[in-house]
Design a protein around this motif. Sequence first.
Motif, short mmCIF file in Angstrom:
data_model
loop_
_atom_site.label_atom_id
_atom_site.label_comp_id
_atom_site.label_asym_id
_atom_site.label_seq_id
_atom_site.Cartn_x
_atom_site.Cartn_y
_atom_site.Cartn_z
N GLN A 126 0.88 -1.24 0.01
CA GLN A 126 0.16 -0.03 -0.11
C GLN A 126 0.81 1.37 0.07
O GLN A 126 1.85 1.57 0.79
N THR A 127 0.42 2.24 -0.95
CA THR A 127 1.03 3.47 -0.86
C THR A 127 0.68 4.32 0.66
O THR A 127 -0.33 4.02 1.31
N GLU A 128 1.64 5.31 0.84
CA GLU A 128 0.96 5.84 2.09
C GLU A 128 -0.50 6.86 1.93
O GLU A 128 -1.08 6.68 2.87
N ALA A 129 -0.89 7.32 0.75
CA ALA A 129 -1.86 7.92 0.46
C ALA A 129 -3.11 6.84 0.58
O ALA A 129 -4.15 7.33 1.18
N TYR A 130 -2.72 5.72 0.03
CA TYR A 130 -3.94 4.67 0.17
C TYR A 130 -4.21 4.15 1.63
O TYR A 130 -5.39 4.00 2.12
N ALA A 131 -3.04 3.97 2.21
CA ALA A 131 -3.31 3.47 3.49
C ALA A 131 -4.00 4.72 4.61
O ALA A 131 -4.85 4.38 5.34
N ARG A 132 -3.48 6.06 4.42
CA ARG A 132 -4.29 7.00 4.97
C ARG A 132 -5.69 7.03 4.86
O ARG A 132 -6.49 7.19 5.49
#
Length: 284
Positions: A126-132
Amino acid sequence: MPLRENPSARQVRLGTELRKLRERAGKAAREAAALLSTDQAKISHMEAGRIGISEERIRRLAAYYSCDDAALIEALCAIAREHRGQGWWDAYRGVLAPGFLDIAELEHHATYIRCLQPVTFPGVFQTEAYARALFESVIPALPHDELEARVEHRLKRRAILDRESPAPFEAVIHEAALRMRIGGREVARQQLEHLIEASERPHVTLRVIPFAREEFIEVTQTVLFAGGVVPQLDTVQIDTPFGGRHLDAAADIDRYRRLGDFARDVSLDPAGSRDFIKHIGQEL
């Protein structure tokens, strides 16, 4: 020795395996207690992971239980030698729920990983933006500090992919997960691109189950299968509405292994899966 109030899943697993050895040998807890010159309550606590056990005691018990599986005994002794503070995830103890630490520890020790993802991407991809975006959707909303800790923890789980000799990682992802625009169109597009990049790592195998594959309808939960250093320590972790569960019973291991095999059999091959993901990204 004070009891552990919140033993880790790995500590509990050590105790569970000792209980299995005892029961297989037909010994009662009081007999094991007599061997170690302790009381039955302490044996119960050991087998529940609430107190530790030394290597010497593990070997004495194994001999008493007529267990001559040297590889299993060494694996159990290795767990007994571990202590809190060794893993990066221990920094989050008291900050995040124990389940977050347990999944990171499970991935760290796995000799191979297989996962089935019906509606989200594997945590380590997961990318940071997706996880956030995922954590921001939690109801009720998370406090700011916990939200940031969860995102940071999830990104650190990627460390297993960057080792000198990373464990093989096979992920089977349903098309439903690829189509969901978690975080919006741009976040979803970047996540798909990141997934393709991850799939090009030599130790990563990525497969997609399209909606058109009518044979596969088991899309109710995320499943992670972690291989142990010996087969007896294989573990299944499943996500539930009440948090993650770790399963170690032989019947559960076999059931989810067969589910994983079936999911792989009905999925696209790795090259076809990458093309499929690229096509979905182009549609965004």
